[in-house]
Every structure is written in C-alpha cells, then in structure tokens.
Design a protein around this motif. Structure first.
Motif, short mmCIF file in Angstrom:
data_model
loop_
_atom_site.label_atom_id
_atom_site.label_comp_id
_atom_site.label_asym_id
_atom_site.label_seq_id
_atom_site.Cartn_x
_atom_site.Cartn_y
_atom_site.Cartn_z
N ASP A 84 52.72 37.43 37.51
CA ASP A 84 52.61 38.89 37.68
C ASP A 84 51.22 39.36 37.23
O ASP A 84 50.52 40.10 37.92
N THR A 128 48.53 37.51 36.94
CA THR A 128 47.51 36.92 37.82
C THR A 128 47.31 37.77 39.07
O THR A 128 46.18 38.00 39.51
N GLN A 129 48.43 38.28 39.62
CA GLN A 129 48.36 39.16 40.81
C GLN A 129 47.59 40.43 40.48
O GLN A 129 46.72 40.85 41.24
N THR A 130 47.92 41.05 39.33
CA THR A 130 47.26 42.30 38.93
C THR A 130 45.77 42.05 38.68
O THR A 130 44.93 42.85 39.08
N SER A 135 43.83 39.93 40.01
CA SER A 135 43.06 39.76 41.25
C SER A 135 42.66 41.11 41.85
O SER A 135 41.65 41.22 42.54
N LYS A 136 43.47 42.14 41.57
CA LYS A 136 43.17 43.49 42.09
C LYS A 136 42.35 44.30 41.10
O LYS A 136 41.57 45.16 41.46
N LYS A 137 42.58 44.05 39.79
CA LYS A 137 41.87 44.80 38.74
C LYS A 137 41.26 43.83 37.73
O LYS A 137 41.84 43.60 36.67
N PRO A 138 40.12 43.24 38.05
CA PRO A 138 39.53 42.23 37.16
C PRO A 138 39.16 42.76 35.78
O PRO A 138 38.95 41.98 34.85
N LYS A 187 47.36 34.58 51.36
CA LYS A 187 46.29 34.49 50.34
C LYS A 187 46.76 34.92 48.96
O LYS A 187 46.29 34.42 47.96
N SER A 188 47.66 35.90 48.91
CA SER A 188 48.06 36.45 47.61
C SER A 188 48.99 35.52 46.83
O SER A 188 49.32 35.79 45.68
N ARG A 212 47.99 31.52 43.64
CA ARG A 212 46.73 31.64 42.89
C ARG A 212 46.78 30.79 41.63
O ARG A 212 47.84 30.63 41.03
#
Length: 206
Positions: A53, A55-57, A59-62, A167-168, A171
C-alpha cells in the motif's frame, strides 16, 4: 442498481471495488440492494499488504515520509498507528465483523492473495465453485511471469498475447527496518488469529 450493467438470465454481474471491504456503509447498502449477493474478498499477509500500500502511494507522492515514520505513533514505545489506512485495512477481523451483521459467512469467499500467486488455478477453482460456475479456468490458462513475480492469464488459453498485470503492480518494495516488520507482525497477530477463527480458515501468516 442503475449503474450496474444489464444482466441476462444465466449471466453473473461482477463488480470490483477494493474499498468496499473497509467502508462502514457498504454492507448495509449492498444488502439493501441485493441481499443474495455473493462476496469475494482477497486477503494477504497484512504486513506485506501495508508495505505494498505504502509502495503504491510512494510512486505517486515521492515526498511522503518513510514507512517507519508513518507506521508508528511513538517509535520509542513501539506504538503502531492503527489510524493510518495502510495499517488499518489489514485489521481484517474488524472489517469482517461489520459484514457479518448483514451477510452469512456462506455468502463470503476469502481468497488467499499468497495462493493466488503460487497456485492461481487452485484459487480460481474455488471461485468458480463458489459462484456455481463450471470450472473453465484451469492450470493451462496461467503462466508465471518472473519479471513481475505474478502469474499471467492466457486468454484464450492458446493465444499468443497473455494478460499480465499492469505497470502499477509488482513494484519493488522499499527496504523496511526488520525491527519495524517484527513489531508489525506482533501487532497483527491477535487480529489474524481472530480472523482465522471468524472465517474458519488458517491463512498461515505467522
């Protein structure tokens, strides 16, 4: 009902929204729309789920803080922040309690996220049986993609272009301090045991 696709006799309408399981109002609303609805819940080790969870976030908010910072209310005392959604979602027993007020256990199928990767055909056999479908999807429909770390679906089974996760998915997880993993396992253990008792299934996450 209005947003559901039209279904002919002999067809099954399926709708997939992961957040239903953790949304308090969902069981009541679904029950009032169609109380015979069959529910399928895919669960995986809550520690792995929380990291995935995050890791997903990430990728969108480094710019977000580290997993370790977000996971604790107080790191020194080892107090886990159960209000952080990445942690809260994995307290499956808590969410299931809400669903069992409206639906009997016989109408809910729990799919193991781990077995879905190691034995997709086996888990899909259970899904097809649960839905009262003929077992059409079998071993010959899957092959394991080493790069992704997930199985891919060959559709139809002899087609040259299999359907793999986008792609999502798949990761690489960030490295997490082993002490944090240990504390999280300890935190989830009683909830996992409760979940095993409620479902009558041992997911062997310990």
């Amino acid at each position: 009902r209005n947003v559901m696709p039209k279904t002919l006799e002999g067809q099954i309408t399926m709708e997939k929204t992961p957040s239903y399981f953790v949304t308090n109002e969902a069981p009541k609303r679904i029950h009032s729309m169609a109380k015979d609805t069959k529910l399928i819940v895919v669960v995986r080790n809550p520690v792995t789920r929380a990291i995935s969870d995050y890791t997903q976030t990430l990728s969108k908010k480094p710019e977000i803080p580290t997993f370790e910072v977000l996971a604790f209310k107080n790191r020194t005392l080892g107090l886990i922040d159960a209000s952080w959604s990445a942690i809260r979602i994995g307290i499956y027993a808590l969410h299931l309690e809400n669903w069992l007020q409206y639906f009997p256990l016989s109408q809910i199928l729990f799919v193991s996220g781990e077995r879905l990767i190691t034995d997709p055909a086996g888990e899909m056999a259970k899904v097809q049986d649960f839905l009262g479908l003929k077992r059409i999807v079998t071993e010959k429909h899957f092959y394991f993609n080493k790069t992704k770390g997930f199985p891919c679906l060959k559709k139809p089974e002899d087609s040259s272009a299999p359907r793999c996760l986008g792609k999502s998915k798949g990761r690489t997880h960030p490295k997490i301090d082993p002490d944090v993993i240990h504390r999280l396992r300890k935190f989830y253990k009683p909830f996992n045991v409760m979940f095993y008792q409620m479902t009558g299934q041992d997911f062997q996450w310990e």
